[in-house]
Write a protein that holds these residues in place. Structure first.
Motif, mmCIF file in Angstrom:
data_model
loop_
_atom_site.group_PDB
_atom_site.id
_atom_site.type_symbol
_atom_site.label_atom_id
_atom_site.label_comp_id
_atom_site.label_asym_id
_atom_site.label_seq_id
_atom_site.Cartn_x
_atom_site.Cartn_y
_atom_site.Cartn_z
ATOM 1 N N LEU A 185 0.829 -1.207 0.000
ATOM 2 C CA LEU A 185 0.000 0.000 0.000
ATOM 3 C C LEU A 185 0.869 1.264 0.000
ATOM 4 N N ARG A 186 1.968 1.179 0.717
ATOM 5 C CA ARG A 186 2.890 2.317 0.754
ATOM 6 C C ARG A 186 3.561 2.509 -0.606
ATOM 7 N N ALA A 187 3.871 1.394 -1.270
ATOM 8 C CA ALA A 187 4.496 1.462 -2.595
ATOM 9 C C ALA A 187 3.544 2.088 -3.615
ATOM 10 N N VAL A 188 2.298 1.613 -3.624
ATOM 11 C CA VAL A 188 1.293 2.158 -4.549
ATOM 12 C C VAL A 188 1.054 3.637 -4.278
ATOM 13 N N GLY A 189 0.934 3.994 -2.997
ATOM 14 C CA GLY A 189 0.682 5.384 -2.626
ATOM 15 C C GLY A 189 1.824 6.311 -2.985
ATOM 16 N N THR A 190 3.076 5.828 -2.809
ATOM 17 C CA THR A 190 4.236 6.649 -3.149
ATOM 18 C C THR A 190 4.305 6.903 -4.653
ATOM 19 N N GLU A 191 4.056 5.844 -5.438
ATOM 20 C CA GLU A 191 4.019 6.012 -6.896
ATOM 21 C C GLU A 191 2.889 6.952 -7.296
ATOM 22 N N GLY A 192 1.743 6.820 -6.626
ATOM 23 C CA GLY A 192 0.619 7.698 -6.903
ATOM 24 C C GLY A 192 0.943 9.152 -6.626
ATOM 25 N N PHE A 193 1.704 9.409 -5.552
ATOM 26 C CA PHE A 193 2.100 10.779 -5.211
ATOM 27 C C PHE A 193 2.947 11.389 -6.326
ATOM 28 N N PHE A 194 3.981 10.646 -6.760
ATOM 29 C CA PHE A 194 4.854 11.166 -7.820
ATOM 30 C C PHE A 194 4.084 11.347 -9.127
ATOM 31 N N GLY A 195 3.249 10.362 -9.468
ATOM 32 C CA GLY A 195 2.481 10.452 -10.705
ATOM 33 C C GLY A 195 1.519 11.624 -10.700
ATOM 34 N N PHE A 196 0.842 11.834 -9.559
ATOM 35 C CA PHE A 196 -0.126 12.925 -9.437
ATOM 36 C C PHE A 196 0.554 14.288 -9.549
ATOM 37 N N VAL A 197 1.664 14.469 -8.836
ATOM 38 C CA VAL A 197 2.354 15.764 -8.830
ATOM 39 C C VAL A 197 2.947 16.076 -10.204
ATOM 40 N N VAL A 198 3.669 15.107 -10.782
ATOM 41 C CA VAL A 198 4.354 15.360 -12.057
ATOM 42 C C VAL A 198 3.352 15.575 -13.188
#
Length: 378
Positions: free
Chosen positions: A210-223
């Motif tokens: 869940l932490r892995a998915v969320g971290t990728e989601g953070f970078f994807g959302f911001v960029v």
């Protein structure tokens, strides 16, 4: 052993939300509404805005992770493993792969049917298998190579079904359908790179899923949110369906949502469903098995196809059914779903047991290498 009510709930949640994720994205694509500055009514063609919504759903998994972690810490004996500490920037490369592949796939979904979109995503096992051999040093079993070849055959059949349906499809031109199908397959190459990077990273650093998915989601959302700004000014001509013919017109998307609020419902369906789908998928792997997760992931293709037919979004194609069955067989062979059946046959039981032991040894070898490397880094 019979499933508990909680396990049935998780399986149903994964199947439902996984299907809703594709269906809601396709539903949004089918809307037409007026744009900004008195623009006439036109189709809602905003794949990059939809991708931002999807990453927002993935980002919410990070909030779920910390909520579960705080809840677990209040127990007398905490049981949740939060994983090792890690540099979040290590997830930036797979996040960029996810962002690129997702954006390409949402562009392709505008050009082809929801069922073909989901079926062609099965191509990921071909490229993941090949890249895992090349970069992870994995040794594929003969059944996995057969699964890859079977998947290639299934992709050809689905492609032919789209080719023949394209001649009498009022919604999609034949050239659009072929382009969309090729874009989906191209995106799977990028997804396979992402999966190989994630596998190597998770094995080395023991990160909670869940932490892995969320971290990728953070970078994807911001960029991707930041990239919407230059996309507003990049002209792409006839390739874009928005009035200004730019790569992405986020303002036009918001204006269309204002004129037709149902579009927002479809986008929220996509965002919420991806969050629950990730949570349910991880929970199914933990509470039941990874094999069950694979089966449910294949079944959602069937659900999407049946719902699309029922809603009149596409026409019945017998060749597509054959393609789906061949793809299902390829996925089953690659993921080893045939082994329980072989184990019941006296003549094949020993062979199935040997393959299982080899797989376990291979996994321990990869995990062992990861632990040594992780230890060296610390």
């Amino acid at each position: 052993m019979a499933w508990t009510k909680y396990q049935l709930f998780l399986a149903g949640l994964m199947l439902t939300t996984g299907s809703l994720n594709t269906l809601s994205a396709k539903w949004a694509d089918m809307f037409s509404a007026k744009g900004c500055h008195g623009d006439p009514e036109h189709s809602f063609s905003h794949p990059f805005v939809q991708a931002v919504g999807m990453f927002l759903g993935e980002l919410s998994c990070l909030a779920v992770f910390y909520i579960l972690l705080c809840h677990d810490k209040r127990r007398p004996q905490p049981t949740m493993n939060p994983g090792q500490s890690f540099n979040p920037l290590l997830f930036f490369p797979p996040a960029m792969c996810d962002m690129t592949a997702t954006s390409i796939m949402y562009v392709a979904l505008n050009m082809t049917s929801a069922s073909s979109f989901q079926m062609l995503r099965g191509a990921v096992i071909i490229f993941t298998g090949l890249l895992s051999v090349a970069f992870l040093g994995r040794r594929l079993a003969p059944s996995q190579w057969i699964g890859i070849l079977t998947t290639i055959l299934g992709l050809v059949i689905v492609g032919l079904a789209d080719f023949f349906s394209g001649h009498h499809d009022d919604e999609h031109k034949l050239s659009d359908v072929i382009t969309g199908d090729l874009l989906i397959i191209m995106a799977q190459v990028i997804v396979s790179v992402q999966m190989v990077l994630e596998e190597k990273f998770v094995y080395k650093h023991d990160v909670h899923p869940l932490r892995a998915v969320g971290t990728e989601g953070f970078f994807g959302f911001v960029v991707l949110s930041l990239l919407l700004i230059p996309m507003y000014f990049i002209g792409v001509g006839a390739f874009s369906d928005n009035p200004r013919h730019v790569l992405e017109d986020a303002l036009d998307a918001f204006c269309q949502i204002g004129h037709k609020p149902l579009i927002l419902l479809a986008l929220l369906g996509n965002t919420v469903s991806i969050a629950f789908f990730n949570f349910a998928g991880i929970s199914v792997t933990k509470e039941i098995s990874a094999t069950t997760r694979m089966v449910l992931d294949s079944l959602r293709t069937l659900v999407i196809w049946v719902v699309s037919l029922g809603l009149g979004w596409e026409q019945f194609q017998g060749l597509q059914v054959l393609g789906f069955l061949v793809l299902l067989a390829g996925t089953a062979l690659y993921n080893g779903l045939h082994r329980p059946l072989l184990a019941r046959l006296p003549c094949c039981a020993r062979m199935a047991s040997a393959v299982e032991e080899n797989d376990q040894g291979e996994r321990e070898r990869l995990l062992g290498d990861g632990r040594v490397q992780a230890g060296d880094e610390s």
